[in-house]
Design a protein around this motif. Structure first.
Motif, PDB file in Angstrom:
ATOM      1  N   ILE A   1      86.169  65.929  19.727  1.00  0.00           N
ATOM      2  CA  ILE A   1      84.934  66.564  19.292  1.00  0.00           C
ATOM      3  C   ILE A   1      83.794  66.181  20.230  1.00  0.00           C
ATOM      4  O   ILE A   1      83.644  65.019  20.605  1.00  0.00           O
ATOM      5  N   HIS A   2      83.006  67.185  20.593  1.00  0.00           N
ATOM      6  CA  HIS A   2      81.768  67.017  21.357  1.00  0.00           C
ATOM      7  C   HIS A   2      80.655  67.662  20.563  1.00  0.00           C
ATOM      8  O   HIS A   2      80.919  68.497  19.692  1.00  0.00           O
ATOM      9  N   ALA A   3      79.410  67.322  20.860  1.00  0.00           N
ATOM     10  CA  ALA A   3      78.304  67.853  20.064  1.00  0.00           C
ATOM     11  C   ALA A   3      77.079  68.114  20.924  1.00  0.00           C
ATOM     12  O   ALA A   3      76.914  67.517  21.992  1.00  0.00           O
ATOM     13  N   GLU A   4      76.234  69.011  20.406  1.00  0.00           N
ATOM     14  CA  GLU A   4      74.946  69.273  21.034  1.00  0.00           C
ATOM     15  C   GLU A   4      73.933  69.610  19.957  1.00  0.00           C
ATOM     16  O   GLU A   4      74.287  70.097  18.886  1.00  0.00           O
ATOM     17  N   THR A   5      72.668  69.331  20.264  1.00  0.00           N
ATOM     18  CA  THR A   5      71.574  69.590  19.331  1.00  0.00           C
ATOM     19  C   THR A   5      70.489  70.404  20.015  1.00  0.00           C
ATOM     20  O   THR A   5      70.121  70.113  21.160  1.00  0.00           O
ATOM     21  N   ARG A   6      69.980  71.411  19.300  1.00  0.00           N
ATOM     22  CA  ARG A   6      68.867  72.243  19.782  1.00  0.00           C
ATOM     23  C   ARG A   6      67.641  71.962  18.918  1.00  0.00           C
ATOM     24  O   ARG A   6      67.741  71.891  17.693  1.00  0.00           O
ATOM     25  N   VAL A   7      66.487  71.806  19.563  1.00  0.00           N
ATOM     26  CA  VAL A   7      65.216  71.615  18.848  1.00  0.00           C
ATOM     27  C   VAL A   7      64.722  72.980  18.394  1.00  0.00           C
ATOM     28  O   VAL A   7      64.529  73.886  19.212  1.00  0.00           O
ATOM     29  N   LEU A   8      64.503  73.129  17.071  1.00  0.00           N
ATOM     30  CA  LEU A   8      64.063  74.400  16.503  1.00  0.00           C
ATOM     31  C   LEU A   8      62.573  74.433  16.197  1.00  0.00           C
ATOM     32  O   LEU A   8      61.945  75.490  16.277  1.00  0.00           O
TER      33      LEU A   8
ATOM     34  N   GLU B   1      69.064  71.759  15.018  1.00  0.00           N
ATOM     35  CA  GLU B   1      70.393  72.203  14.606  1.00  0.00           C
ATOM     36  C   GLU B   1      71.399  71.517  15.516  1.00  0.00           C
ATOM     37  O   GLU B   1      71.183  71.410  16.728  1.00  0.00           O
ATOM     38  N   THR B   2      72.467  71.039  14.917  1.00  0.00           N
ATOM     39  CA  THR B   2      73.489  70.327  15.667  1.00  0.00           C
ATOM     40  C   THR B   2      74.819  71.025  15.457  1.00  0.00           C
ATOM     41  O   THR B   2      75.153  71.418  14.334  1.00  0.00           O
ATOM     42  N   LYS B   3      75.558  71.167  16.545  1.00  0.00           N
ATOM     43  CA  LYS B   3      76.865  71.812  16.506  1.00  0.00           C
ATOM     44  C   LYS B   3      77.907  70.866  17.074  1.00  0.00           C
ATOM     45  O   LYS B   3      77.667  70.200  18.082  1.00  0.00           O
TER      46      LYS B   3
END
Length: 162
Positions: free
Chosen positions: A106-113, A130-132
């Motif tokens: 698993i890898h993850a990334e977060t976007r600032v909304l 939001e984190t995926k």
């Protein structure tokens, strides 16, 4: 010589709407990880711990318990998002979009909304992100949005300053 430091969390001023943080490192979830998490959290569902039962399921094999996937992805985001936060305020939504299996990485990334200064206290603000989480094949396995209260840089305790 140049010294490069990785901040553990950020101040309010560091968050820019649209920025994406790719979290590092990823993690391969083992059967032992899944079983231990199930036992610690008292989730004894056989889909996670019983090979025979899981072989009869729609997925045809053991599925990693969703809360482990969520916890792992959330943890991956801490150094980049909430490591210096005052508080996690809310998980607005949580979705398990694709099953995770033993052996998946698993890898993850977060976007600032959104970034908002506090209306009641001038030393902090709230960030919506939001984190995926993605598996090794790039399939999105976990999605959540959360609000985090963070310090403005001038008010950060010295231990938390990037």
């Amino acid at each position: 010589m140049t010294v490069h430091e990785r901040p553990f969390g950020r101040a309010l001023e560091d968050f820019v709407v649209g920025d994406v943080y790719r979290h590092w490192p990823g993690k391969t979830i083992t059967e032992a990880d899944d079983h231990l998490f199930c036992m610690i959290t008292m989730n004894h569902h056989p889909l996670h711990t019983n090979d025979w039962f899981a072989s009869q399921s729609v997925q045809g094999r053991n599925v990693v318990v969703g809360n482990l996937v969520y916890s792992l992805v959330l943890g991956m985001s801490v150094p980049d998002v909430s490591g210096a936060a005052i508080a996690n305020l809310e998980v607005e939504t949580l979705q398990h979009k694709f099953p995770t299996f033993h052996g998946d990485t698993i890898h993850a990334e977060t976007r600032v909304l959104d970034v908002q200064e506090s209306k009641s206290k001038n030393d902090r603000g709230v960030v919506l992100v939001e984190t995926k989480g993605f598996n090794q094949d790039g399939k999105e396995v976990c999605y959540f949005r959360r609000r985090v209260m963070v310090w403005k840089r001038s008010a950060m305790p010295n231990r938390a300053r990037p």
